[in-house]
Each structure stands twice: as structure tokens, then as C-alpha cells.
Design an enzyme around this catalytic site. Structure first.
Site, short mmCIF file in Angstrom:
data_model
loop_
_atom_site.label_atom_id
_atom_site.label_comp_id
_atom_site.label_asym_id
_atom_site.label_seq_id
_atom_site.Cartn_x
_atom_site.Cartn_y
_atom_site.Cartn_z
N CYS A 1 36.99 98.08 16.99
CA CYS A 1 37.55 98.80 15.84
C CYS A 1 38.13 100.12 16.30
CB CYS A 1 36.44 99.11 14.82
SG CYS A 1 35.63 97.66 14.22
N ASN B 1 46.24 87.61 13.30
CA ASN B 1 45.76 88.18 12.03
C ASN B 1 45.59 89.69 12.12
OD1 ASN B 1 42.78 89.23 11.38
ND2 ASN B 1 42.68 87.92 13.20
N SER B 2 45.81 90.31 10.97
CA SER B 2 45.48 91.74 10.83
C SER B 2 44.81 91.90 9.47
CB SER B 2 46.74 92.61 10.93
OG SER B 2 47.60 92.32 9.86
N LEU C 1 39.34 93.78 8.30
CA LEU C 1 37.92 93.96 7.99
C LEU C 1 37.66 94.24 6.51
CD1 LEU C 1 37.12 95.90 11.24
CD2 LEU C 1 36.36 93.59 10.68
N LYS D 1 29.77 93.03 20.27
CA LYS D 1 30.97 92.20 20.40
C LYS D 1 32.11 93.03 20.98
CE LYS D 1 33.74 88.84 18.00
NZ LYS D 1 33.92 88.13 16.73
#
Ligand SMILES: Cc1cc2nc3c(=O)[nH]c(=O)nc-3n(C[C@H](O)[C@H](O)[C@H](O)COP(=O)(O)O)c2cc1C
Length: 303
Positions: free
Chosen positions: A130, A70-71, A74, A164
């Protein structure tokens, strides 16, 4: 035989070691039609910035039997709108909620964390996987100093911080240590594994943005290794294991590797009841093996 599933993650007492994983169960009570959200350890909601964000262009998800790529990027309404629109539904269900924030700079993490201040959540996941726009787009979670900076910035939330981390680095132990030193009350291991797919009929990448993150059963050995190594390095740390868990047995393996709790992600796309099934699977395994307390399983694979 009665089994006790309650487990602490740092100072947070959870009634079950099974949580949902950020980004795989929505922003609010989307999974409530499939089970009692209050019976889970907690619902971890999708990562939010301090502002609304559209995410990446489609197609942004592809999958095979063993993994998902997945991309999504966010996408989200931003912390303030989330608090006003989604959090109440989770509160009404009696669920414990873990918020999650992301940013593209240290300042953006600080803004998102500040917006979370006072929210009715038991902890705040800091999604460090991120791109850091201030450092040629390398991920925060690939650098000990960048991880330290966003953890310190996120303290403004006044909430327990669960950091995370990414498995895509040879320096995971050092980076995890930096997170703990900066004040993380738990490590969440791991986010997706970097990957890419090719659509051979259309002779291009399967996702519009090129590469993405791999998740699902195929990455279980990666997350087990990250948890095992961090547990060995930091015997007293609180650790939440995530990556590839689809059954009670997978979760028991993660606990034995050293996790205090687990999160179920991609498995919920195939079956939205997955988190509850994993929880029941742990219970059944404990009964079969005469284990009364789930906390007795944590780290036992270290001998
Ligand atoms: C579609 C999708 C969206 C995700 N969104 C987020 C997110 O917003 N924040 C985050 O920290 N992790 C996000 N993740 C990563 C998951 O929380 C989890 O760390 C990863 O998928 C590995 O666990 P799994 O194999 O059980 O899915 C996302 C994963 C997927 C598949």
C-alpha cells in the site's frame, strides 16, 4: 491411495494447502454456493482498513486472456463493520478465516490491527503493498524499514501475522528478512505486479486511475521466482505462494518452489470453483505420483 493435504503455516495448522487470495473472494461467505469453505485451508478476506473506504473510480478492472489489471483501491466497510456483518457467516460455515488489513500510515496499520484483536481468525495478513502517505506514496513493501514498522505496529492484534509483500522491488529478500525479524510468522508472496493498459479506441488508459496491478496466469513465473528466492534465503520461514495459480499443477509447482501453502485469486473470477479445483488437482497429482503427504513436496525443487 489416501493423500494427506494438511500443512502448517507457521503455528497455524491447515487441513489443505489451498486458500483463497485476499480481494478475490469477497469479505465473507460469497463463494459458499460453489463449494465447502471448511474444506479449504482457509478463506482470506479482502483487506480492511480501520475505517470504511470507497476505493478508486471506475473503470477499475480490465482483463485479457492471460492477465487481469485492477485498481480497485481496497474498497471496504472497515474492520469493525466487517466483524459485525461478515465474519459470522464464515464462522457458521466452519471455515478457517484469515483477516487482512491495510493502511496508509504506520498508525493506520496499528488502528486496523487493534480493531482485529480478539476476532475469530487464525491469522492476520498484513497487506504491505500500500502507498505510504508519510513517504511520498512509495509502497511500504518496497522498503525494509517501512515493512518492519508496520509489522511491529500490527502486533497489537495479538494474532499470527502473515506479511504480504510486493514483487515490484529488487530488494525482496532484504524486505522479507525485515518482516521475519520484526515478528512475521509467515511471508505471503506476492501481491500484484505493477502494470498499465491503454484503451486505443478511447485513446486513454484502460483504468480510470491510470496504472494498476497485474494478476492472473501471466504472473505465475513472477510469484514462483519470489517464493523460490525467499525459500533459498530463509529455509525455515513459513511461506504462502500466490500469483497466477489456476490448476493443481501450478500449485504443485509453487509448493516445490518452497511454499507451504498457496492462495488462488484471479482464477476464481473466471470460475468461482477454482480453489476447490486446484485442491482436487493437487490430490490427483499426488495420487498419480504416489506422494502421500503434501508437506513432502515443499521446497523439493531446491534439490
Ligand atoms: C480485484 C482484485 C482485488 C484484490 N484485492 C486485494 C486485497 O484487498 N488485499 C490484498 O492483499 N491483495 C489483493 N489482491 C491481490 C491478490 O490477493 C493476489 O495477491 C494477486 O491477485 C495475485 O494472485 P492471482 O494471480 O491468483 O490473482 C487483489 C487482486 C485482485 C485481482
Amino acid at each position: 491411495m489416501r493423500v494427506d493435504l494438511s500443512t502448517p503455516v507457521g503455528d497455524v495448522e491447515l487441513r489443505s494447502p489451498v486458500l483463497t487470495a485476499a480481494g478475490t473472494s469477497g469479505y465473507g461467505d460469497e463463494l459458499a454456493a460453489y463449494g465447502d469453505l471448511a474444506a479449504l485451508g482457509a478463506v482470506v478476506v479482502k483487506s480492511l482498513a480501520s475505517y470504511p473506504w470507497e476505493g478508486n473510480p471506475a473503470p477499475r478492472v480490465s482483463s485479457s486472456g492471460m492477465h487481469m489489471l485492477n485498481s480497485v483501491g481496497l474498497t471496504g466497510p472497515g474492520v469493525e463493520a466487517w466483524r459485525a456483518t461478515y465474519l459470522g457467516a464464515l464462522e457458521a460455515r466452519g471455515a478457517k478465516v484469515v483477516g487482512s488489513i491495510w493502511g496508509r500510515s504506520v498508525t493506520e496499520y496499528k488502528d486496523a490491527a487493534r480493531a482485529m484483536k480478539g476476532a475469530n481468525v487464525v491469522a492476520l495478513e498484513v497487506n504491505a503493498s500500500c502507498p505510504n502517505l508519510e513517504n511520498r506514496s512509495s509502497m511500504f513493501a518496497h522498503s525494509a524499514s517501512a515493512t518492519r514498522a508496520i509489522v511491529s505496529a500490527s502486533k497489537v492484534a495479538g494474532l499470527p501475522l502473515w506479511v504480504k509483500l510486493s514483487p515490484n522491488t529488487p530488494d525482496l529478500i532484504e524486505i522479507a528478512g525485515a518482516a521475519i525479524k520484526a515478528g512475521a510468522s509467515a511471508l505471503v508472496l506476492v501481491n500484484t505486479v505493477l502494470g498499465l493498459g491503454i484503451d486505443i479506441e478511447h485513446r486513454r488508459t484502460s483504468l480510470a486511475s491510470g496504472g494498476g496491478g497485474v494478476s492472473g496466469p501471466g504472473i505465475l513465473p513472477v510469484s514462483l521466482r519470489a517464493v523460490f528466492d525467499c525459500r533459498a534465503a530463509y529455509p525455515d520461514a513459513a511461506i504462502v505462494g500466490v500469483g497466477g495459480i489456476t490448476s493443481g499443477e501450478d500449485a504443485v509447482a509453487m509448493l516445490m518452489a518452497g511454499a507451504n501453502a498457496v492462495e488462488v485469486g484471479t482464477a476464481s473470477f473466471a470460475n468461482p470453483r477454482a480453489a476447490w479445483l486446484v485442491q482436487r488437482g493437487i490430490e490427483k497429482w499426488m495420487r498419480r505420483h504416489r506422494v502421500a503427504y503434501v508437506t513432502d513436496l515443499v521446497g523439493v525443487a531446491h534439490g
